[in-house]
Each structure stands twice: as structure tokens, then as C-alpha cells.
Design a protein around this motif. Sequence first.
Motif, PDB file in Angstrom:
ATOM      1  N   THR B  20      26.647  -2.689   8.830  1.00 30.03           N
ATOM      2  CA  THR B  20      25.567  -3.517   8.293  1.00 30.03           C
ATOM      3  C   THR B  20      26.107  -4.910   8.034  1.00 30.03           C
ATOM      4  O   THR B  20      27.187  -5.066   7.458  1.00 30.03           O
ATOM      5  CB  THR B  20      25.026  -2.932   6.978  1.00 30.03           C
ATOM      6  N   TYR B  47      15.390  -9.880  15.493  1.00 32.12           N
ATOM      7  CA  TYR B  47      14.269  -9.442  14.658  1.00 32.12           C
ATOM      8  C   TYR B  47      13.897 -10.587  13.741  1.00 32.12           C
ATOM      9  O   TYR B  47      14.709 -11.460  13.470  1.00 32.12           O
ATOM     10  CB  TYR B  47      14.665  -8.233  13.789  1.00 32.12           C
ATOM     11  N   LYS B  57       9.834  -7.247  16.092  1.00 34.62           N
ATOM     12  CA  LYS B  57      10.889  -7.408  17.087  1.00 34.62           C
ATOM     13  C   LYS B  57      10.888  -8.821  17.640  1.00 34.62           C
ATOM     14  O   LYS B  57       9.840  -9.430  17.850  1.00 34.62           O
ATOM     15  CB  LYS B  57      10.662  -6.413  18.229  1.00 34.62           C
ATOM     16  N   TYR B  64      19.378  -2.509  17.364  1.00 31.60           N
ATOM     17  CA  TYR B  64      19.427  -3.108  16.029  1.00 31.60           C
ATOM     18  C   TYR B  64      18.284  -2.580  15.166  1.00 31.60           C
ATOM     19  O   TYR B  64      17.239  -2.194  15.671  1.00 31.60           O
ATOM     20  CB  TYR B  64      19.304  -4.627  16.112  1.00 31.60           C
ATOM     21  N   LYS B  65      18.521  -2.587  13.848  1.00 32.08           N
ATOM     22  CA  LYS B  65      17.467  -2.305  12.883  1.00 32.08           C
ATOM     23  C   LYS B  65      17.564  -3.333  11.772  1.00 32.08           C
ATOM     24  O   LYS B  65      18.634  -3.898  11.509  1.00 32.08           O
ATOM     25  CB  LYS B  65      17.631  -0.894  12.287  1.00 32.08           C
ATOM     26  N   SER B  67      15.670  -4.407   7.686  1.00 34.78           N
ATOM     27  CA  SER B  67      14.762  -4.045   6.606  1.00 34.78           C
ATOM     28  C   SER B  67      14.565  -5.266   5.728  1.00 34.78           C
ATOM     29  O   SER B  67      15.415  -6.146   5.667  1.00 34.78           O
ATOM     30  CB  SER B  67      15.308  -2.873   5.795  1.00 34.78           C
ATOM     31  N   GLU B  79      23.263   0.825  14.190  1.00 34.11           N
ATOM     32  CA  GLU B  79      23.465   2.256  13.955  1.00 34.11           C
ATOM     33  C   GLU B  79      24.637   2.804  14.774  1.00 34.11           C
ATOM     34  O   GLU B  79      25.420   3.613  14.296  1.00 34.11           O
ATOM     35  CB  GLU B  79      22.188   3.027  14.309  1.00 34.11           C
TER      36      GLU B  79
END
Lengths: 111, 115
Positions: B20, B47, B57, B64-65, B67, B79
Motif C-alpha cells: 500500500t 484511479y 477508474k 490497482y485498488k 479507497s 494486491e
Amino acid sequence: RKEVEQDPGPFNVPEGATVAFNCTYSNSASQSFFWYRQDCRKEPKLLMSVYSSGNEDGRFTAQLNRASQYISLLIRDSKLSDSATYLCAVNKVNRDDKIIFGKGTRLHILP
Amino acid sequence: EAQVTQNPRYLITVTGKKLTVTCSQNMNHEYMSWYRQDPGLGLRQIYYSMNVEVTDKGDVPEGYKVSRKEKRNFPLILESPSPNQTSLYFCASNPGPGLAGYEQYFGPGTRLTVT
């Protein structure tokens, strides 16, 4: 046509000279235009914003030509410290509401 | 001082090890974005977020993620990192809609190497 396009350069310019480069954009509805300066391996930093026909800040002048869909950056009396990559950015007018960056123009000021 | 901070600044990791990258801004900006920059490809948006709990996106979101649980923070999560995610990453924020609202302020960058 690419959304935002710049000549990658490099522009090699003697110290004290005037240099200008352009950035073309494809969306005629764009309203916000920016020039950023990026030094090697550093973050881009906002140099100038252009919302109407142009903007001037010391040795730097940015102009907008809506008819031909380009913005320009003019640097007068160039200094060695002006050596950097200059990115232009344009707001993307659709549901995304974001900024699109050009790939940048490299400028080398020669002593 | 108004700023965008990112951590870590440099990271060398191995394929598949989750990581992260944190991003925080203290300017009360609505919008935040993540970019990656690669030679010859320029800045590409990964993002972006227009508000808390609102993310979308960008141009290169695969792998990728993100929040946005708080207005000031926008972490980027890999991840299962792969070598093609080796890049220079920038977090950025801007005020929001309106002409000057698009003025982006960048963090100092995170140089990630995945071996």
C-alpha cells in the motif's frame, strides 16, 4: 488526434534567449488549461493557469488560441534554472471531469 | 504548509507481495488522483476520486485498488504486484469543479521497483 499533444523536444536553447512551445488539444469544449514544470524525477509543479486568452507571470507568458485549439508557453530571457520538462494539461469535458496531461516538452538551457 | 504527502518514497518489493502506498492532503480538496509515469508514456491516471466513497477508474486501473474513506486520504493498493508495475507513482489533489478547481497539486512521488 491525441487529446493533448506536445513536441517532446528536446529544445536546446542558449541562456538569455526566448523560447516558445505549443500544446494542441482535441476537445473544443475544454475550458481550463495549465502549464506544469517537472524537474527530473520530481513531481510536476503548477507553473501557470490559462482560463481566458492568456496569462503572464514575470518572464513566462501563456496564451490560448481557441480557434486553432492550442496553448503556448513563452519564456523570455531564459535561465539555466529553466531547464526542465514542461507539461501542458487540459480539462476533459465529459462525464469524467478530469485533467489530461501531455507527455511534456524537454527544455535544456545551454550556458 | 499546504501539501500532498506520499509514503513510502522508495520501495523495492517482490512479485506478489501486497503493498500500500499512502497519500494524504491537507488542503481540504474534493478530488484526488493516482498517476504513474513511465519513460515515453507520460503521466497516466490510474484511479481518481471526486469525493469520499466515490472512486472511478482512470486510464490504467488494472492491478490497482483504491479507497477513499476520509477526504484527506487516498491510498493506492497493489494486491499482487508484478514487474510491469515498476514505475514512478504520483498522488495528486485538486479542489474540485470549476476553472481553478482543476489545478492539481502533486505529492513528491513514490518510486516502486517490483522484482
